[in-house]
Design an enzyme around this catalytic site. Sequence first.
Site, PDB file in Angstrom:
ATOM      1  N   GLN C 131       0.835  -1.190   0.000  1.00 16.71           N
ATOM      2  CA  GLN C 131       0.000   0.000   0.000  1.00 16.71           C
ATOM      3  C   GLN C 131       0.870   1.240   0.000  1.00 16.71           C
ATOM      4  OE1 GLN C 131      -0.892   2.944   2.404  1.00 16.71           O
ATOM      5  NE2 GLN C 131      -1.770   1.485   3.836  1.00 16.71           N
ATOM      6  N   GLY C 132       0.562   2.195  -0.854  1.00 12.90           N
ATOM      7  CA  GLY C 132       1.337   3.436  -0.913  1.00 12.90           C
ATOM      8  C   GLY C 132       0.455   4.652  -0.748  1.00 12.90           C
ATOM      9  N   SER C 134       0.408   6.687   2.708  1.00 12.81           N
ATOM     10  CA  SER C 134       1.066   7.651   3.605  1.00 12.81           C
ATOM     11  C   SER C 134       2.409   8.103   3.063  1.00 12.81           C
ATOM     12  CB  SER C 134       1.318   7.020   4.970  1.00 12.81           C
ATOM     13  OG  SER C 134       0.127   6.851   5.660  1.00 12.81           O
ATOM     14  N   SER C 166       4.122  -1.996   4.206  1.00 16.64           N
ATOM     15  CA  SER C 166       4.347  -3.331   4.752  1.00 16.64           C
ATOM     16  C   SER C 166       4.524  -4.293   3.602  1.00 16.64           C
ATOM     17  CB  SER C 166       3.142  -3.780   5.568  1.00 16.64           C
ATOM     18  OG  SER C 166       2.881  -2.851   6.575  1.00 16.64           O
ATOM     19  N   GLU C 250     -11.304  -1.659   3.407  1.00 15.12           N
ATOM     20  CA  GLU C 250     -10.382  -2.033   4.478  1.00 15.12           C
ATOM     21  C   GLU C 250     -11.134  -2.204   5.785  1.00 15.12           C
ATOM     22  OE1 GLU C 250      -8.309   1.026   6.288  1.00 15.12           O
ATOM     23  OE2 GLU C 250      -7.338  -0.326   7.708  1.00 15.12           O
TER      24      GLU C 250
END
Lengths: 370, 370, 400, 400
Positions: C131-132, C134, C166, C250
């Site tokens: 996931q990109g 933040s 992560s 999510e």
Amino acid sequence: MDSLIEFSEEQSMLLDTATDFCNSRSPLDKVRTLISTEKGFEIDEWNAMVELGWLGITIPEQNGGLGLSMADVVPIVEAMGRQLMGSPFLTTTLASQALIHGGTQVQQNEWLPKIATGTIATLALQEEDGDWDLHNLSAIGSINNDSIELTGKKTFVLDAAVAELLIVSISLQGMPALVCVPVDAIPAKQIQRETVIDETRRCYEVNLEGVSVPRSAVMANTCFDVIQRASLLLLSAEMAGGLASTLNTIVEYLNTRKQFDRLIGSYQALKHPAADILLGLEAVRSHVYHAATIYDSGDKAAIEAALHMAKATASEQFAFAGDRAVQFHGGFGFTYDCNAQLFLRRALWSQYQFGDEKYHRQALAPLLLD
Amino acid sequence: MDSLIEFSEEQSMLLDTATDFCNSRSPLDKVRTLISTEKGFEIDEWNAMVELGWLGITIPEQNGGLGLSMADVVPIVEAMGRQLMGSPFLTTTLASQALIHGGTQVQQNEWLPKIATGTIATLALQEEDGDWDLHNLSAIGSINNDSIELTGKKTFVLDAAVAELLIVSISLQGMPALVCVPVDAIPAKQIQRETVIDETRRCYEVNLEGVSVPRSAVMANTCFDVIQRASLLLLSAEMAGGLASTLNTIVEYLNTRKQFDRLIGSYQALKHPAADILLGLEAVRSHVYHAATIYDSGDKAAIEAALHMAKATASEQFAFAGDRAVQFHGGFGFTYDCNAQLFLRRALWSQYQFGDEKYHRQALAPLLLD
Amino acid sequence: MIEHNKDLDVFRADVSKWLKENNPKDPGFILPETFMEVGTDQQFEFLRDWQRKVYDAGYLGMAWPTEYGGGGMPQIYQDVVNAEMAKQRVPFVPNTIGLNWAGPLILNMGREEDKQRYIKGILNADDIWCQGFSEPEHGSDLGNAQCRAVKNGDDYIVNGSKIWTSLGSYAKYMILLARTSTDGDNKYAGLSFFLSPMQVDGIEPQPIKKLTGEYGFCQTHFIDAHIPADCMIGAQGEGWQVAMKTLMFERGATGGQAGGLSMMDINMGDVLELAKRARRNGKPALDDPLIRDELVQLLIEERSNRLMNVRAKIPALNAERPNAISMSGKLRSSELKRKFTQFALSLQGANGARYVSAAAVDGGRWQRSYFNSFSATIGGGTSQIQKNILGERVLGLPKS
Amino acid sequence: MIEHNKDLDVFRADVSKWLKENNPKDPGFILPETFMEVGTDQQFEFLRDWQRKVYDAGYLGMAWPTEYGGGGMPQIYQDVVNAEMAKQRVPFVPNTIGLNWAGPLILNMGREEDKQRYIKGILNADDIWCQGFSEPEHGSDLGNAQCRAVKNGDDYIVNGSKIWTSLGSYAKYMILLARTSTDGDNKYAGLSFFLSPMQVDGIEPQPIKKLTGEYGFCQTHFIDAHIPADCMIGAQGEGWQVAMKTLMFERGATGGQAGGLSMMDINMGDVLELAKRARRNGKPALDDPLIRDELVQLLIEERSNRLMNVRAKIPALNAERPNAISMSGKLRSSELKRKFTQFALSLQGANGARYVSAAAVDGGRWQRSYFNSFSATIGGGTSQIQKNILGERVLGLPKS
């Protein structure tokens, strides 16, 4: 009526000196570097402290010390706590307190002059079950003619790998006793490093199996009360220092970091807890210097109460501040690079040594209520 | 697997009806007016409730009621709590529960039809020492041929001045017992109004001296357990309602009042506690409707735990919200004119009836831990 | 309904049996608690293999369409599997971003070719996703993302940096929120959303050491990285809306997740169990009245959270503020976990000061859990921001 | 020093004896806790008479100059009296605004004629003073005061409204902060400070009922009230500075107060004493382990506050933030009082729900004290604002 808090010129000078010393000798970069070393401190710093006379502060003059009081050690330990110094100073000072109040004449004459000139000594009191009551012992000494054979394990022995003397608590003929054990008497492989939450500390498990000491190693006085008091005073002082730096770390970040185009310190959700931490710090320091002030007054009940309060307050406030420090640094706080974790780890280590806040509050209840 | 919370069409309709009823019949202006009256409620409202069948909800059909469950009373009481209604509905419903589960056939046939049609009844369980354990009694009944002579005092007897029936707990031959005492049996001057913190409530001290009842007044079953359960359920439901209105009162003020040229609700120091109160409310309502759901399930341990949790949570959260409501209204909050005090007073009254949060947590400990 | 339930019971028994027989043995090293804490290759491979095994048995993506690799069954079957996996405390399936974020998003708004291309690899763990969202400088302020994607022929050229990726070192794809425009006064309108490949020159995930002392996150640097333009999902400038939709998936509010267990559960039951055997000050921790009361308080709080989540599904009991419970879920669960893991240390007396090692109580799991608990009180909007959201969006208070 | 101390000891014994002999008997009605709670004429007269008696005995204003009615002695003598009054728990002296706010201000910056005119009446309680700082619409935002004073010949004509004027119905004078100008972009620069008479047409104090159900405050309305221009203290436009100086006196940071006891003390000693005799759930409250722990926590907090106040006087132990302790004094003491009075209710079991009446524990004093405790957590800047001040002025954080 004497004041509840007194702070002498001498203490004030010691605080200034120690603050300068620790700031220059123990910046947090260096603390991080030392984490990855085996010993966790540098011998140069140690020698410099010896040079300054700090190891001999409470040691009587006839044994090569300065003959001053524990209240004079407090500012030094507070300053060390600010910089998270991982020095054997704390445990060596406590060991010398044990010798001064519990050692035989021979033991005092043998060890105190050495300590004053830099020999490291430590206490081996804790055991595997994590009992804070020092009287409950499973380590045993069996008398065998002129010697005593030891069995059992001691845990959380600070700096055991570099100490020359361990003061070990054992059960001897059914009674608690303290014995002076030179490190030579313990096979090296029976001193094993433990993994503790504060990486600036060095704790060891010491296996006493097969260790033998002469009967003369037994100390004259099983002065757990003195050790307990001294430990609470110095631990609380060190925690006051750590708490002060935790607050500074938080404030600095709150004044630097922006979110939603505003410095995050402008948000009350962070500002108000920071104010709470400030008040916690002011309370802890006040308890510490009050306890230091009356430490030698002889008023046992007042001293006990003051020390329980100091440690209870320090444990609660430092752990809270450490927790908030991580949280308030946001994502950065979750990284090892952020100093918040250093403070949180120190806070937790200190919280669980010699009793946490609940333990000390329970000890206070009969003193205050009944 | 049945759901932990169920909410029937019937309950939903009752909630809507009761909400409309209480909103229109009990605006806070009117609550304030009623504070200065002796009875604390209006007979018109009472009659309207009787008309709606609310007094007979849990009364069996053969006694003129609807034969529904306590779970159906919950939405009504919650709605009343929202508007701080000071009605004898609560205590009368609890008294009918006592009769249903503890009364003799004769007592049930005599009183339940009357209650269903508007006779007010109440419970006299509490005594001067404020003991929450209903079994500890100093009021005594002495058997004298066919009658029982009562002595002692009962306190916090809700709406005693308007009740026709008092169900009184006494010690009878060393055992706790409940007796049905018609109000006529008690001299009027032995029913004295008490000053309680919630001014919308009417509580009385009842002096039993010289009161005599026939032996047939003794109830078949000293059903303290039923009374305790019913009281905790309804009190918690009422508190959920009061808490909801406390939050609304806070939010409205935070959205209206300006300080330093900003609406005060924009300050996190007020916004975040408001969010905490919201979460408290959501928790309390969830506990209440869970307890209502399993109330008749027969799983005693689960029911007890659910009720202790409901009352513990309601006491803690409502008292917190009431306290914050006063604080967050600033200077206005310090005045009698501000509604915050009405909620705080209700919160405190409720907190200390039938056990506060600490009491219920202590009751939970063996249920949850051992 | 009864017939249906009967089938389900049979199914549940099958699942239970399969899990008992296939639950992998203790690997001999400490396992991470969530996909965010996968710090070693050993850990990664162990968990990836486990996910593959679960999928091959037909127990993952059961409600996803068969044409892309799913099971095509009613959601209730996957729910049964999830519950059984939780009950038996088997390891979690690690491709969390794929299974719970990217997968549902692609199924919901992806093109047919996207579904063909991505879904099966998500399920069988061949293609790990990260996931990109933040960025290092903008923590909770997602809308202010500065990572720049500039159209250049058939590609976008990306420059910038993402943080908290992560599984970044293992991932084949990233869901990426990047800025395609700096015009306009609305910062949100300049964002676009990509299903970006990770094995591309100029994309460099750099592992970050966590406060626990372990690894598990990356900072991902983009240096003139070329991403095919057709990786964009949603139109240019609609990235914010797509990201919000992703976050809805999510949070599980709208369903659509592939299922499986996504974390090693630690709950108050474990704390209670610890309290029953731990010694505090040389005595059973459970003998201490203050410890007992704290345990009761935490058990009440856990129960509150559970009951709230149940009540949230009953509209008549949520008329006033329908979103209060769902919007507070992360805040409630993450803060409770922080509290009870911290409390768990106090059950251990002096041993509360130990850390991950054989001598520590439960191998130091509690100390590590407490540290890891901050990932949830900080990540995905800090607890402080969650309270803002509750205050503003649920209670209608003015912006801070 | 020893000689001096000996004198003081003799003096202390004298004071002690005098107080024992002159301490007024229980009047048979419930006394207020501070000057802010004087709700009936009976209460007021009782306290005023007591102040007069204390002054006549020479025990009030002992360090104030003799030429205006003071004692002209070193402050230490007044300190001894204050301590003895607190120790013997005699009633408080009610002219608090005069003794602690207006008096020190007048002595510090008043003209000779002001001192001649006001000081003695403050001390002997002939002239009761009240305070006009806060306004209904601007609570803690003193600088935003809107009460308007317009110069008109030798007078100012005042219009507006002040709130929280304790003793407003009994007062002869008010210290008044009013707006003499609305020009300029600095709201503070438009304020001026008056020693205003109260018995003037157009000044109408209207009693306000408090949440306790009692009276004690007024809202004071100004409707074209003419105040002589020479009542201004400080120059026009300097009202903010004068007000800040007054608040410094109020907080006792700089000394100068007349002395005497200004409130009925309730402290943790009283709570402990209550816990020893109160019954909670039919048993001695002190038997309950949770009650015991709460008591210990509150006793620690009280001790913390006391020790902080002692430490504040040692510069070497306050080098980093010299004002932290003094600036937090009100916050700490007021919040502690709110907490322990609230806690005191929980010692009473079901009787915690009673209110002021003979049947209540201690006549309902604790319930009333809890309600009254909000006057200090709200008045003089709410606790929330106090934390802002600590954050901003002590820690140097940016403005909220």
